[in-house]
Motif scaffolding. Sequence first.
Motif, mmCIF file in Angstrom:
data_model
loop_
_atom_site.group_PDB
_atom_site.id
_atom_site.type_symbol
_atom_site.label_atom_id
_atom_site.label_comp_id
_atom_site.label_asym_id
_atom_site.label_seq_id
_atom_site.Cartn_x
_atom_site.Cartn_y
_atom_site.Cartn_z
ATOM 1 N N ASP A 1 0.825 -1.217 0.000
ATOM 2 C CA ASP A 1 0.000 0.000 0.000
ATOM 3 C C ASP A 1 0.856 1.263 0.000
ATOM 4 O O ASP A 1 0.547 2.235 -0.712
ATOM 5 C CB ASP A 1 -0.912 0.015 1.220
ATOM 6 N N LEU A 2 1.919 1.267 0.793
ATOM 7 C CA LEU A 2 2.756 2.466 0.852
ATOM 8 C C LEU A 2 3.435 2.703 -0.492
ATOM 9 O O LEU A 2 3.547 3.849 -0.954
ATOM 10 C CB LEU A 2 3.791 2.329 1.968
ATOM 11 N N GLY A 3 3.868 1.635 -1.154
ATOM 12 C CA GLY A 3 4.469 1.780 -2.482
ATOM 13 C C GLY A 3 3.480 2.330 -3.492
ATOM 14 O O GLY A 3 3.826 3.172 -4.333
ATOM 15 N N TRP A 4 2.226 1.866 -3.417
ATOM 16 C CA TRP A 4 1.191 2.371 -4.330
ATOM 17 C C TRP A 4 0.924 3.848 -4.065
ATOM 18 O O TRP A 4 0.795 4.645 -4.999
ATOM 19 C CB TRP A 4 -0.092 1.560 -4.160
ATOM 20 N N TRP A 5 0.857 4.230 -2.796
ATOM 21 C CA TRP A 5 0.624 5.630 -2.432
ATOM 22 C C TRP A 5 1.719 6.516 -3.016
ATOM 23 O O TRP A 5 1.435 7.546 -3.644
ATOM 24 C CB TRP A 5 0.595 5.755 -0.907
ATOM 25 N N LEU A 6 2.964 6.120 -2.834
ATOM 26 C CA LEU A 6 4.093 6.908 -3.330
ATOM 27 C C LEU A 6 4.095 6.968 -4.853
ATOM 28 O O LEU A 6 4.342 8.023 -5.448
ATOM 29 C CB LEU A 6 5.404 6.314 -2.827
ATOM 30 N N MET A 7 3.820 5.834 -5.502
ATOM 31 C CA MET A 7 3.783 5.801 -6.958
ATOM 32 C C MET A 7 2.697 6.719 -7.491
ATOM 33 O O MET A 7 2.910 7.480 -8.447
ATOM 34 C CB MET A 7 3.542 4.364 -7.434
ATOM 35 N N PHE A 8 1.530 6.703 -6.861
ATOM 36 C CA PHE A 8 0.409 7.499 -7.365
ATOM 37 C C PHE A 8 0.665 8.989 -7.178
ATOM 38 O O PHE A 8 0.263 9.813 -8.009
ATOM 39 C CB PHE A 8 -0.896 7.089 -6.681
ATOM 40 N N GLU A 9 1.341 9.343 -6.080
ATOM 41 C CA GLU A 9 1.688 10.747 -5.887
ATOM 42 C C GLU A 9 2.601 11.227 -7.019
ATOM 43 O O GLU A 9 2.468 12.344 -7.526
ATOM 44 C CB GLU A 9 2.374 10.928 -4.534
ATOM 45 N N GLN A 10 3.549 10.374 -7.419
ATOM 46 C CA GLN A 10 4.427 10.735 -8.532
ATOM 47 C C GLN A 10 3.643 10.827 -9.839
ATOM 48 O O GLN A 10 3.832 11.753 -10.637
ATOM 49 C CB GLN A 10 5.552 9.709 -8.683
ATOM 50 N N PHE A 11 2.752 9.860 -10.067
ATOM 51 C CA PHE A 11 1.960 9.846 -11.294
ATOM 52 C C PHE A 11 1.157 11.129 -11.459
ATOM 53 O O PHE A 11 1.050 11.677 -12.557
ATOM 54 C CB PHE A 11 1.025 8.629 -11.298
ATOM 55 N N LEU A 12 0.582 11.618 -10.368
ATOM 56 C CA LEU A 12 -0.278 12.801 -10.444
ATOM 57 C C LEU A 12 0.492 14.112 -10.527
ATOM 58 O O LEU A 12 -0.111 15.163 -10.751
ATOM 59 C CB LEU A 12 -1.209 12.836 -9.223
ATOM 60 N N THR A 13 1.804 14.051 -10.339
ATOM 61 C CA THR A 13 2.583 15.289 -10.306
ATOM 62 C C THR A 13 3.739 15.240 -11.314
ATOM 63 O O THR A 13 3.536 15.486 -12.497
ATOM 64 C CB THR A 13 3.101 15.559 -8.886
ATOM 65 N N THR A 14 4.921 14.915 -10.845
ATOM 66 C CA THR A 14 6.123 15.053 -11.678
ATOM 67 C C THR A 14 6.085 14.185 -12.930
ATOM 68 O O THR A 14 6.649 14.557 -13.960
ATOM 69 C CB THR A 14 7.391 14.730 -10.866
ATOM 70 N N ALA A 15 5.426 13.025 -12.873
ATOM 71 C CA ALA A 15 5.355 12.161 -14.055
ATOM 72 C C ALA A 15 4.560 12.799 -15.179
ATOM 73 O O ALA A 15 4.680 12.399 -16.337
ATOM 74 C CB ALA A 15 4.731 10.814 -13.685
ATOM 75 N N GLN A 16 3.754 13.802 -14.850
ATOM 76 C CA GLN A 16 2.971 14.496 -15.862
ATOM 77 C C GLN A 16 3.378 15.955 -15.988
ATOM 78 O O GLN A 16 2.621 16.786 -16.477
ATOM 79 C CB GLN A 16 1.478 14.360 -15.538
ATOM 80 N N GLY A 17 4.587 16.260 -15.513
ATOM 81 C CA GLY A 17 5.111 17.612 -15.661
ATOM 82 C C GLY A 17 4.446 18.633 -14.774
ATOM 83 O O GLY A 17 4.468 19.835 -15.081
ATOM 84 N N VAL A 18 3.836 18.183 -13.662
ATOM 85 C CA VAL A 18 3.123 19.079 -12.753
ATOM 86 C C VAL A 18 3.837 19.084 -11.408
ATOM 87 O O VAL A 18 4.015 18.026 -10.804
ATOM 88 C CB VAL A 18 1.663 18.625 -12.554
ATOM 89 N N PRO A 19 4.259 20.231 -10.913
ATOM 90 C CA PRO A 19 4.911 20.254 -9.598
ATOM 91 C C PRO A 19 3.918 19.938 -8.492
ATOM 92 O O PRO A 19 2.744 20.323 -8.575
ATOM 93 C CB PRO A 19 5.436 21.689 -9.479
ATOM 94 N N PRO A 20 4.346 19.257 -7.434
ATOM 95 C CA PRO A 20 3.446 18.996 -6.305
ATOM 96 C C PRO A 20 2.980 20.304 -5.676
ATOM 97 O O PRO A 20 3.686 21.308 -5.693
ATOM 98 C CB PRO A 20 4.322 18.200 -5.329
#
Length: 220
Positions: free
Chosen positions: A105-124
Amino acid sequence: IRTLAAVHEVPATSVPGCLERPGAGTALDRHIRWMEDWHRWAARDRDLELLDLSLDALLGQRPDSDESVLVWNDARPGNMIFGPDLGVSAIVDFEAAGLGPREIDLGWWLMFEQFLTTAQGVPPLAGLPDRAETISLYESASGHQAHDLGWYELLATHAFALIMLRFADREIDAGRLAPDSTMGTNNPVAQMLAVRLGRPVPDLAPEFGAVAGRSTTVEQ
């Protein structure tokens, strides 16, 4: 994060047996076999290249864990309902829940945070905890030191890449995407997977790029 830690405190003995993956071995062993079966079914006898490499890496480097707690399997703020006090009133979307190490679960949480931000060129957004702060918050809330998170983040990215593959296949089967669309293998999640594996980052499929209208640069 405290709510996520609370999920993992649910005694495994109180989890319905239907949530336990079948087979022998540890809960992680059974989870990995479930992932392998899902991978082969989604592949439809195709050479998936990046996803195949990812599965090989997961199988060859799996951690040694016999932990068995309730695993949400879609742990993210988007599956939390917040009350007027901004506290978590409920959590939803448990159709893939099972048993296993809490790091799933923690790995999924971290991955999804990246997906919604830096992976799409959006700063957190300012004020949101970064990866290190999130891990520290979880460890403090749970009293558990997280292990092998790089592997579990790869596991999460692999699972999400399979979801993207299936989404594209369903769109093709329904006639909403062209039969030669590469959207299932050329998307932001596949880009994240390539970075994790040290492989060339694929370009976005034209359909996805047209919809997204954003950078294709993926940060580690």
